[in-house]
Design a protein around this motif. Structure first.
Motif, PDB file in Angstrom:
ATOM      1  N   ALA A 204       0.748  -1.274  -0.136  1.00 37.52           N
ATOM      2  CA  ALA A 204       0.063  -0.230   0.002  1.00 37.52           C
ATOM      3  C   ALA A 204       1.014   1.398  -0.070  1.00 37.52           C
ATOM      4  N   ARG A 205       2.053   0.946   0.267  1.00 37.05           N
ATOM      5  CA  ARG A 205       2.764   2.356  -0.162  1.00 37.05           C
ATOM      6  C   ARG A 205       2.767   2.994  -1.802  1.00 37.05           C
ATOM      7  N   THR A 206       2.501   2.069  -2.211  1.00 41.10           N
ATOM      8  CA  THR A 206       2.556   2.275  -4.207  1.00 41.10           C
ATOM      9  C   THR A 206       1.418   2.595  -4.131  1.00 41.10           C
ATOM     10  N   PRO A 207       0.974   3.917  -4.360  1.00 41.67           N
ATOM     11  CA  PRO A 207      -0.320   4.921  -4.650  1.00 41.67           C
ATOM     12  C   PRO A 207      -1.340   3.956  -5.559  1.00 41.67           C
ATOM     13  N   GLY A 208      -2.578   4.116  -5.374  1.00 45.00           N
ATOM     14  CA  GLY A 208      -3.647   2.976  -5.806  1.00 45.00           C
ATOM     15  C   GLY A 208      -3.806   3.390  -7.545  1.00 45.00           C
ATOM     16  N   PRO A 209      -3.625   3.689  -7.911  1.00 43.23           N
ATOM     17  CA  PRO A 209      -3.749   4.280  -9.543  1.00 43.23           C
ATOM     18  C   PRO A 209      -2.303   3.103 -10.276  1.00 43.23           C
ATOM     19  N   LEU A 210      -1.093   3.164  -9.286  1.00 46.37           N
ATOM     20  CA  LEU A 210      -0.108   2.532 -10.683  1.00 46.37           C
ATOM     21  C   LEU A 210      -0.131   0.909 -10.101  1.00 46.37           C
ATOM     22  N   LEU A 211      -1.014   0.628  -8.554  1.00 47.45           N
ATOM     23  CA  LEU A 211      -0.536  -0.711  -8.298  1.00 47.45           C
ATOM     24  C   LEU A 211      -1.801  -1.090  -8.885  1.00 47.45           C
ATOM     25  N   ARG A 212      -2.973  -0.897  -9.559  1.00 56.59           N
ATOM     26  CA  ARG A 212      -4.319  -1.083 -10.843  1.00 56.59           C
ATOM     27  C   ARG A 212      -3.225  -1.474 -11.834  1.00 56.59           C
ATOM     28  N   LEU A 213      -2.483  -0.546 -12.829  1.00 55.27           N
ATOM     29  CA  LEU A 213      -1.783  -0.954 -13.732  1.00 55.27           C
ATOM     30  C   LEU A 213      -1.303  -2.101 -13.568  1.00 55.27           C
ATOM     31  N   LYS A 214      -0.520  -1.852 -12.547  1.00 62.86           N
ATOM     32  CA  LYS A 214       0.622  -3.135 -12.737  1.00 62.86           C
ATOM     33  C   LYS A 214      -0.122  -4.901 -11.714  1.00 62.86           C
ATOM     34  N   LYS A 215      -1.364  -4.598 -11.767  1.00 62.48           N
ATOM     35  CA  LYS A 215      -2.096  -5.942 -11.380  1.00 62.48           C
ATOM     36  C   LYS A 215      -2.817  -6.174 -12.854  1.00 62.48           C
ATOM     37  N   GLU A 216      -3.411  -5.271 -13.392  1.00 64.18           N
ATOM     38  CA  GLU A 216      -3.936  -5.039 -14.738  1.00 64.18           C
ATOM     39  C   GLU A 216      -3.323  -6.275 -15.506  1.00 64.18           C
ATOM     40  N   ALA A 217      -1.974  -5.529 -15.515  1.00 67.36           N
ATOM     41  CA  ALA A 217      -0.603  -6.187 -16.414  1.00 67.36           C
ATOM     42  C   ALA A 217      -0.753  -7.991 -16.648  1.00 67.36           C
ATOM     43  N   VAL A 218      -0.307  -8.080 -15.159  1.00 66.51           N
ATOM     44  CA  VAL A 218      -0.063  -9.108 -14.654  1.00 66.51           C
ATOM     45  C   VAL A 218      -1.083 -10.128 -15.091  1.00 66.51           C
ATOM     46  N   ASN A 219      -2.367  -9.676 -14.819  1.00 65.90           N
ATOM     47  CA  ASN A 219      -3.511 -10.253 -14.725  1.00 65.90           C
ATOM     48  C   ASN A 219      -3.633 -10.751 -16.424  1.00 65.90           C
TER      49      ASN A 219
END
Length: 281
Positions: A204-219
């Motif tokens: 959660a130290r990483t901003p939410g929008p970045l986490l969302r895109l990281k997740k989508e890339a792996v998904n």
């Protein structure tokens, strides 16, 4: 404990969702699944950056509720094949909402994690387990087939997914699940909460929008391998098997003698020759 089937706790940028049917080892009822979907939707437009799903009491989740006094026992028999398939697909669609949730979702698994519980955990982004957790893909009785195991293929491979599916009641420890790759990490049971909390807040130290895109890339990479397609296919296989005389017989025995007695009956011949089938292998 709260009367809510899903307890919600806000912990800074981390939201904890607790399956709250401890008296039934958090078995998945229709009401619990509906509340889980509603709560997941409610976390989208919040300050949460990470969601954690865990279970209250002695278990993460004992799977779909097939106890004699639940509505699930006769579900397949009371519906047409298409209606049964649609019901099963509805569960897959709920778990797909976890997979596509904009925030990373961690499963914190302790105690029993069986069948539908393992299905739920398999659709989370990161699964962290207690090393002594008791994990099963198939229930202890042959009540269907092909519904749960496809979600294991992308984590442990086809051979191990078949073994867990075909050998009714086969179970592995959390330590073995991490060794196989089904879980990201296994830790001592008394350290699970603190370890998951630290991991969640670190993410959660990483901003939410970045986490969302990281997740989508792996998904996207995993989905190109067919994950969501074969997850849906399992619903059709299960609906078909619910119509077989063999499954109908098991369902009727559960109603007549109860779940535990039906399991004892199913295992009796094997236990007499080889010793108890129960226990982590």
């Amino acid at each position: 404990m709260s009367d809510e089937l899903i307890q919600v706790e806000i912990d800074g940028h981390v939201t904890w969702l607790t399956l709250n049917r401890p008296d039934r080892l958090n078995a998945l009822s229709d009401d619990l699944l509906e509340q889980l979907g509603d709560v997941l939707d409610a976390t989208v437009n919040t300050d949460a950056r990470v969601v954690v799903i865990r279970g209250a009491g002695r278990a993460f989740c004992a799977g779909y509720d097939v106890a004699p006094d639940s509505a699930e026992v006769g579900y397949a028999a009371e519906r047409t094949p298409v209606e049964d398939r649609d019901r099963l697909l509805g569960n897959i669609e709920l778990f797909t909402r976890i997979w596509r949730h904009p925030q990373p979702v961690i499963a914190a698994v302790h105690g029993h994690c069986v069948a539908g519980g393992a299905q739920l955990a398999s659709m989370c982004d990161v699964t962290i387990v207690a090393d002594d957790a008791n994990i099963m893909t198939s229930p202890a009785l042959p009540l269907g087939g092909g519904y749960l195991s496809p979600l294991w293929v992308h984590r442990v491979g086809g051979q191990r997914a078949k073994l867990m599916s075909m050998d009714a009641g086969r179970r592995i420890t959390g330590a073995k699940a991490a060794e196989w790759g089904w879980a990201a990490e296994a830790v001592p049971a008394d350290e699970l909460h603190d370890f998951v909390r630290r991991t969640a807040h670190s993410i959660a130290r990483t901003p939410g929008p970045l986490l969302r895109l990281k997740k989508e890339a792996v998904n996207r990479a995993v989905e190109l391998e067919g994950l969501l397609t074969y997850a849906r296919t399992g619903a059709e296989t299960d609906a078909l098997l619910h119509l077989t005389p063999e499954v109908r017989h098991v369902q009727s025995r559960i109603k007549e003698v109860g779940l535990k007695a039906a399991i004892v009956e199913f295992n009796a011949d094997f236990d007499a020759e080889f010793g108890s089938v129960r226990g982590a292998r």
